[in-house]
Design a protein around this motif. Structure first.
Motif, PDB file in Angstrom:
ATOM      1  N   ALA A  40      -1.366  -0.275  19.888  1.00 32.16           N
ATOM      2  CA  ALA A  40       0.097  -0.345  19.872  1.00 32.16           C
ATOM      3  C   ALA A  40       0.566  -1.787  19.860  1.00 32.16           C
ATOM      4  CB  ALA A  40       0.675   0.403  21.064  1.00 32.16           C
ATOM      5  N   ARG A  43      -0.055  -3.459  16.438  1.00 37.09           N
ATOM      6  CA  ARG A  43       0.888  -3.001  15.418  1.00 37.09           C
ATOM      7  C   ARG A  43       2.299  -3.514  15.693  1.00 37.09           C
ATOM      8  NH1 ARG A  43      -1.591   0.538  11.737  1.00 37.09           N
ATOM      9  NH2 ARG A  43       0.258   0.050  10.510  1.00 37.09           N
ATOM     10  N   CYS A 227       3.133  -2.656  25.992  1.00 38.46           N
ATOM     11  CA  CYS A 227       2.286  -1.562  25.488  1.00 38.46           C
ATOM     12  C   CYS A 227       0.911  -1.556  26.143  1.00 38.46           C
ATOM     13  CB  CYS A 227       2.129  -1.627  23.980  1.00 38.46           C
ATOM     14  SG  CYS A 227       2.714  -3.032  23.109  1.00 38.46           S
ATOM     15  N   ALA A 467       6.031   0.850  23.894  1.00 37.18           N
ATOM     16  CA  ALA A 467       5.314   1.525  22.815  1.00 37.18           C
ATOM     17  C   ALA A 467       3.933   1.931  23.290  1.00 37.18           C
ATOM     18  CB  ALA A 467       5.197   0.612  21.590  1.00 37.18           C
ATOM     19  N   GLY A 468       3.358   2.927  22.614  1.00 37.65           N
ATOM     20  CA  GLY A 468       2.000   3.359  22.930  1.00 37.65           C
ATOM     21  C   GLY A 468       1.985   4.543  23.862  1.00 37.65           C
ATOM     22  N   SER A 469       0.817   5.141  24.009  1.00 39.89           N
ATOM     23  CA  SER A 469       0.688   6.353  24.815  1.00 39.89           C
ATOM     24  C   SER A 469       0.654   6.063  26.312  1.00 39.89           C
ATOM     25  CB  SER A 469      -0.574   7.120  24.414  1.00 39.89           C
ATOM     26  OG  SER A 469      -1.730   6.317  24.583  1.00 39.89           O
ATOM     27  N   ALA A 481       0.153   5.873  18.949  1.00 37.38           N
ATOM     28  CA  ALA A 481       0.269   4.538  19.539  1.00 37.38           C
ATOM     29  C   ALA A 481       0.488   3.497  18.440  1.00 37.38           C
ATOM     30  CB  ALA A 481      -0.976   4.205  20.354  1.00 37.38           C
ATOM     31  N   HIS A 482      -0.280   3.594  17.348  1.00 38.17           N
ATOM     32  CA  HIS A 482      -0.055   2.702  16.202  1.00 38.17           C
ATOM     33  C   HIS A 482       1.392   2.779  15.739  1.00 38.17           C
ATOM     34  CE1 HIS A 482      -4.135   1.464  14.622  1.00 38.17           C
ATOM     35  NE2 HIS A 482      -4.509   2.429  15.452  1.00 38.17           N
ATOM     36  N   THR A 484       4.278   4.077  17.128  1.00 40.02           N
ATOM     37  CA  THR A 484       5.344   3.614  18.016  1.00 40.02           C
ATOM     38  C   THR A 484       5.277   2.103  18.215  1.00 40.02           C
ATOM     39  OG1 THR A 484       4.011   4.158  19.982  1.00 40.02           O
ATOM     40  CG2 THR A 484       5.582   5.823  19.202  1.00 40.02           C
ATOM     41  N   GLY A 485       4.072   1.531  18.190  1.00 41.01           N
ATOM     42  CA  GLY A 485       3.950   0.081  18.264  1.00 41.01           C
ATOM     43  C   GLY A 485       4.612  -0.585  17.066  1.00 41.01           C
TER      44      GLY A 485
END
Length: 664
Positions: A40, A43, A227, A467-469, A481-482, A484-485
């Motif tokens: 995240a 990205r 993140c 961002a990210g899980s 995660a990618h 939202t990052g």
């Protein structure tokens, strides 16, 4: 020569190999600061740089392989805009909300649906293989011959892809660095900087400490994207000597990115949600034993006498053909997928197919005999290579400890079988895949929850994005995660372009330096960070386990504060690595208090959250989130509908909100 080899060869513990510069300040100024260099974070940095912002990334490890996603991935969820998909972004987001009674992140799910495929295509441009380019699986039921894409779970709707993701993290890390991002590896971020040093004010940077040199970082920024990885089981079940090699996630994750936001006054939601810590590492390493779930879905199962065990739809109907295993149970529905933070709910019509629901009953009645085995010898060569060669070899921590180890030891899936653990076979559908057998103590929990965000993925603190899980509650896994990052990085760059730089508060910085360096000062004590972590975990097990009351939660908060005020004042660090670990430990204790405060705020039980209070056994049917934050260091909570993202001041539809806020 590494540390272990040096000790074995010389019989001596080496001196600290780096120059120690405690309290030496390094000041960094940038438009966008990204905290956490996992997928995240990488990205986010890439997206912000492509928007023209200057970007700095502070990563606790080495960003090439750091984070939960650093070891790779085999599934990419949420690519619903791919040319073969029959699922729309609206279907994806709405199904996630439906299966969880709304206790998920509807904003993030829709963003993933809209941008997941584009995010994957960008990864392909960076060098990640996402197609069967060499026609290795041509003719397989899982392959689309025109696009050469490979699919999982649902062969009718084709929205979850199988990819060659072992090297995905090095690829995005390389792109991040090539774009000119300033990357500060081995920096443990300890606090957020806010305007005037005030709790609840705009975020204008962060502080950190280098775990090799001990230097202090002052990271100034116009916008910050946080993140980090999720704490998972470390807060409740700290036992690294037993669990490290067997846990699916990265045990270095401490969710400091959440603690620093909590201390700064950001609002958090769903912090009361916990689950049994299946990935604790107390069983077997994931996918090292027999199972037919997730990565191994489609693999045949037999009992000790060779009798076949059938798959079943979520309504219990048994399945007789291979293609049926990968179709939804209900006409007009679709299979969401597995491992994307929806396991706490999951209506039957969206579930993947599982083992015969009556398996345990049939074992007890003698129809089947233990142990069971995963028998890939029955698969076609193509399907066998797809499972063992592609999926296992690219799934997270499975490549080296499972795939390479088994192969080196002579395991041949065309000849050999994997034995299921001897356990209560009622848990076959999931637990045997993820952790082998149910050896985890019941009060070892896995934490959830995260930042409350708006349609920009900005938190309640201006200038702070998530961002990210980890920091986004119930927002999914690797591909999400990618995605939202990427989205948050773009938003942060736009925000920074319109923001003025603000000088950090000197008193806030000095206070944080004194807090962090106390463990190496003249008054440092006699308690190590591991001892402290063990105590934190025990408090969480005792007072914030599976069942709670107001009194036990109050006791837990009191015990944790006592721990911080006593043993916490006696912590010591003998080198910069231990200093960073001490900072993590102090953060974990504060995060534990945050979890207990959130649990106190909900005066009811909520099944879908795995949240049960003995003193409030009735189910909460209000459909409300309970955002909680610190105001002058006092916890304050409020009611908020789970569908807040579709209520004023937002538009009533997902598409309208995305169009207004996506910054495309």
């Amino acid at each position: 020569m590494n540390w272990h080899e040096y000790v074995n060869e010389t019989g001596r513990v080496p001196l600290w190999p780096y120059e120690i510069k405690y309290a030496n300040e390094i000041v960094v100024e940038t438009d966008v600061l990204v905290i956490g260099g996992g997928v995240a974070g990488c990205r986010a940095a890439i997206a912000a740089r492509r928007k023209g912002a200057t970007v700095a990334v502070a990563d606790r490890g080495f960003s090439k392989r750091s984070g939960d996603g650093g070891a790779g991935v085999d599934h990419w969820h949420g690519a619903v805009m791919n040319p073969c998909s029959k699922v729309t972004p609206e279907m994806y987001s709405e199904a996630a909300m439906e299966t969880t009674d709304g206790f998920t992140n509807g904003i993030a799910r829709y963003i993933v649906g809209k941008e997941g495929w584009d995010t994957l295509l960008e990864a392909e441009e960076m060098g990640v293989q996402i197609r069967d380019e060499d026609d290795e699986f041509k003719g397989s039921i899982f392959r689309d011959d025109e696009t050469k894409l490979l699919f999982a779970y649902d062969l009718e709707h084709k929205h979850c892809l199988r990819i060659y993701g072992y090297d995905i993290k090095p690829c995005v890390d390389k792109e991040m660095r090539a774009l000119g991002t300033q990357v500060y590896d081995r920096v443990c971020v300890t606090a957020l900087l806010t305007e005037g040093g005030r709790q609840g004010a705009r975020v204008i940077g962060a502080t950190g400490v280098n775990d090799r040199t001990g230097e202090f970082y002052i990271l100034k920024a116009k916008a910050v994207v946080v993140c980090p990885g999720r704490v998972k089981n470390r807060l409740w079940g700290f036992a690294p000597e037993l669990t490290t090699s067997q846990a699916m996630g990265d045990l270095n994750n401490t969710s400091m990115g959440m603690t620093i936001g909590w201390r700064a006054g950001a609002e958090f939601i769903m912090m009361e949600m916990t689950g049994a810590s299946r990935l604790s590492g107390m069983g077997y390493a994931p996918y090292s034993t027999g199972n037919n779930n997730n990565t191994y879905q489609g693999a045949p199962t037999i009992d000790k006498d060779g009798k076949a065990v059938k798959y079943a739809y979520s309504d219990g109907r048994l399945i007789d053909d291979e293609e049926g295993i990968f179709r939804p149970s209900e006409e007009g529905s679709f299979i969401i997928g597995h491992g994307i933070a929806l396991d706490h709910g999951y209506m039957d019509k969206y579930k993947i197919t599982l083992t015969d629901h009556d398996m345990w009953k049939k074992i007890l009645e003698g129809e089947y005999n233990m142990p069971l085995y995963t028998d890939m010898t029955q698969l076609s060569e193509t399907s066998r290579r797809l499972l063992f060669g592609l999926m296992l070899a690219h799934e997270g921590k499975c490549r080296v400890p499972i795939y390479e180890t088994l192969t080196a030891w002579g395991f041949d899936p065309s000849k050999d079988m994997l034995q299921y653990p001897i356990t209560d076979y009622s848990v076959i559908p999931t637990d045997t895949a993820w952790m082998g057998a149910s050896h985890t103590p019941p009060n070892w929990r896995s934490g959830s929850g995260g930042y409350l965000v708006d349609w920009r993925l900005m938190t309640s603190l201006p200038g702070l994005f998530a961002a990210g899980s980890g920091p986004l509650p119930s927002a999914g896994c690797h591909g999400e995660a990618h995605t939202t990052g990427r989205y948050a990085g773009r938003q942060a760059a736009v925000y920074a372009a319109g923001a003025e730089a603000s000088a950090p508060d000197a008193a806030q910085i000095e206070k944080e330096k004194a807090r962090i360096y106390a463990a190496v000062g003249e008054n440092s004590g006699d308690v190590g960070w591991k001892e402290f972590d063990y105590a934190i975990a025990r408090i969480m097990q005792d007072y914030c386990g599976a069942y709670k009351t107001e009194h036990t939660l109050d006791l837990g908060i009191r015990r944790m504060r006592d721990l911080l005020d006593t043993e916490g004042e006696r912590l010591y660090a003998s080198n910069p690595h231990e200093l960073a670990r001490v900072a993590e430990s102090l953060s974990l204790a504060e995060l534990g208090i945050a979890y207990m405060q959130a649990a106190k705020a909900r005066k009811a039980s909520v099944r879908v959250l795995g949240f049960f209070r003995n003193d409030y056994p009735e189910q909460d049917e209000s459909g409300n989130l309970l955002p909680i934050h610190l105001e002058n260091d006092v916890p304050v909570s409020r009611d908020l509908p789970v569908d807040y993202h579709l209520r004023p001041p937002y538009a009533p539809t997902l598409a309208e909100n995305y169009a207004q806020h996506s910054q495309l």
